[in-house]
Scaffold this active site. Structure first.
Site, PDB file in Angstrom:
ATOM      1  N   ASN A  16       7.429  -0.794   0.353  1.00 39.74           N
ATOM      2  CA  ASN A  16       7.475  -0.056  -1.096  1.00 39.74           C
ATOM      3  C   ASN A  16       7.270   1.619  -1.416  1.00 39.74           C
ATOM      4  OD1 ASN A  16       6.153  -2.126  -3.608  1.00 39.74           O
ATOM      5  ND2 ASN A  16       5.288  -2.709  -1.045  1.00 39.74           N
ATOM      6  N   ILE A  51     -10.404   5.470  -0.334  1.00 43.44           N
ATOM      7  CA  ILE A  51     -10.608   7.019  -1.003  1.00 43.44           C
ATOM      8  C   ILE A  51     -11.464   7.505  -0.360  1.00 43.44           C
ATOM      9  CG2 ILE A  51      -8.996   8.603  -2.320  1.00 43.44           C
ATOM     10  CD1 ILE A  51      -6.710   6.440  -0.792  1.00 43.44           C
ATOM     11  N   ASN A  81      -2.422   2.985  -6.669  1.00 44.08           N
ATOM     12  CA  ASN A  81      -3.020   2.014  -5.645  1.00 44.08           C
ATOM     13  C   ASN A  81      -1.667   0.781  -6.930  1.00 44.08           C
ATOM     14  OD1 ASN A  81      -3.098   0.355  -3.546  1.00 44.08           O
ATOM     15  ND2 ASN A  81      -4.699  -0.647  -4.701  1.00 44.08           N
ATOM     16  N   HIS A 131      -1.373  -4.059  -5.724  1.00 43.29           N
ATOM     17  CA  HIS A 131      -2.460  -4.693  -5.065  1.00 43.29           C
ATOM     18  C   HIS A 131      -2.197  -5.794  -5.521  1.00 43.29           C
ATOM     19  CE1 HIS A 131      -6.197  -6.420  -3.453  1.00 43.29           C
ATOM     20  NE2 HIS A 131      -5.676  -7.528  -4.463  1.00 43.29           N
ATOM     21  N   GLU A 147       6.977  -6.088  -6.417  1.00 45.55           N
ATOM     22  CA  GLU A 147       6.864  -4.785  -6.337  1.00 45.55           C
ATOM     23  C   GLU A 147       7.916  -4.355  -6.306  1.00 45.55           C
ATOM     24  OE1 GLU A 147       2.319  -5.493  -3.741  1.00 45.55           O
ATOM     25  OE2 GLU A 147       4.742  -5.030  -2.517  1.00 45.55           O
TER      26      GLU A 147
HETATM   27  C1  GAR Z   1       2.664  -4.790   0.127  1.00 46.00           C
HETATM   28  O1  GAR Z   1       2.156  -5.688  -0.490  1.00 46.00           O
HETATM   29  C2  GAR Z   1       0.758  -3.880  -0.670  1.00 46.00           C
HETATM   30  O2  GAR Z   1       0.660  -4.389  -2.410  1.00 46.00           O
HETATM   31  C3  GAR Z   1      -0.361  -4.555  -0.011  1.00 46.00           C
HETATM   32  O3  GAR Z   1       0.520  -4.594   1.193  1.00 46.00           O
HETATM   33  C4  GAR Z   1       1.748  -4.466   0.972  1.00 46.00           C
HETATM   34  C5  GAR Z   1       2.315  -3.275   1.755  1.00 46.00           C
HETATM   35  O4  GAR Z   1       3.525  -3.600   1.778  1.00 46.00           O
HETATM   36  N1  GAR Z   1      -1.802  -3.975  -0.362  1.00 46.00           N
HETATM   37  C6  GAR Z   1      -2.666  -4.613  -0.095  1.00 46.00           C
HETATM   38  O5  GAR Z   1      -2.611  -4.942  -0.066  1.00 46.00           O
HETATM   39  C7  GAR Z   1      -3.907  -3.065  -1.121  1.00 46.00           C
HETATM   40  N2  GAR Z   1      -5.364  -3.252  -0.531  1.00 46.00           N
HETATM   41  P1  GAR Z   1       5.346  -2.486   2.123  1.00 46.00           P
HETATM   42  O6  GAR Z   1       3.949  -1.797   3.688  1.00 46.00           O
HETATM   43  O7  GAR Z   1       6.033  -3.351   3.084  1.00 46.00           O
HETATM   44  O8  GAR Z   1       5.199  -1.677   0.946  1.00 46.00           O
END
Ligand code: GAR
Length: 189
Positions: free
Chosen positions: A14, A88, A102, A104, A174
């Protein structure tokens, strides 16, 4: 031109999608990416996008001042948490009130809160028998995953899904939406 800081703990897909979206965009630029893990893949990904990265220790994170100094030195307007797994500190939340968001990987308020991240979330969605999941982009407050929701998008959960196959579908959502939602929000700041 607005300035973004990204916080990420892991793969950084992301973070990369956002850095690429703003690589040649008059609205904003990604000034810096910060991670609590020195060996996280996000460092190399950001390097390919020309974004400098910094890692910090648990003590530096909890204390907060050095990180706030770095954010101020980079004139940061918006903090984007992209797969960032630390709580945080209040000092950072109050310094950047309504300017921390954020992503999620579920449809909050379902499957959020402490301990709910990555594959834990997808496993919980499957275990609950949900036939729909999705993504939530929200403001960050002192309540984990409890801030005001800015955007949600949905996708189906298939009967034969595993946490991995669901994670892949969620990552697709995402990458398709997060950068554009960040841009829309920046236009309101
Ligand atoms: C993503 O799917 C994000 O939504 C999740 O971690 C992943 C990171 O992927 N975040 C959470 O679970 C926060 N509670 P990435 O490192 O490939 O962007």
């Amino acid at each position: 031109m607005k300035h973004i800081a990204i916080f990420a703990s892991g793969t950084g897909s992301n973070a990369l999608a956002i850095a690429q979206h703003f690589a040649d965009n008059p609205v904003a630029t990604v000034k810096i990416a910060l991670s609590n893990r020195a060996n996280a893949a996000v460092h190399d990904k950001m390097k390919t996008a020309g974004v400098p990265t910094v890692s910090f220790s648990r003590e530096q994170w909890l204390q907060g001042d050095e990180i706030l100094d770095l954010l101020h030195a980079n004139d940061i307007d918006l903090i984007v948490l992209a797969g960032f797994l630390c709580i945080i500190p209040d000092t950072i939340i109050s310094a950047y009130e309504r300017r921390i968001i954020n992503i999620h990987p579920s449809l909050l308020p379902r499957h959020g809160g402490p301990g709910m991240w990555g594959h834990h979330v997808h496993q919980a969605v499957i275990d609950a028998g949900d036939n729909q999941s999705g993504i939530t982009i929200h403001h960050v407050t002192t309540e984990v995953d409890g801030g005001k929701i800015i955007f949600q998008a949905t996708c189906p959960v298939m009967p034969d899904d595993t946490p991995d196959t669901l994670a892949e579908r969620i990552h697709g959502l995402e990458h398709a939406h997060f950068p554009a939602v960040v841009e829309q929000l920046l236009n309101t700041l």
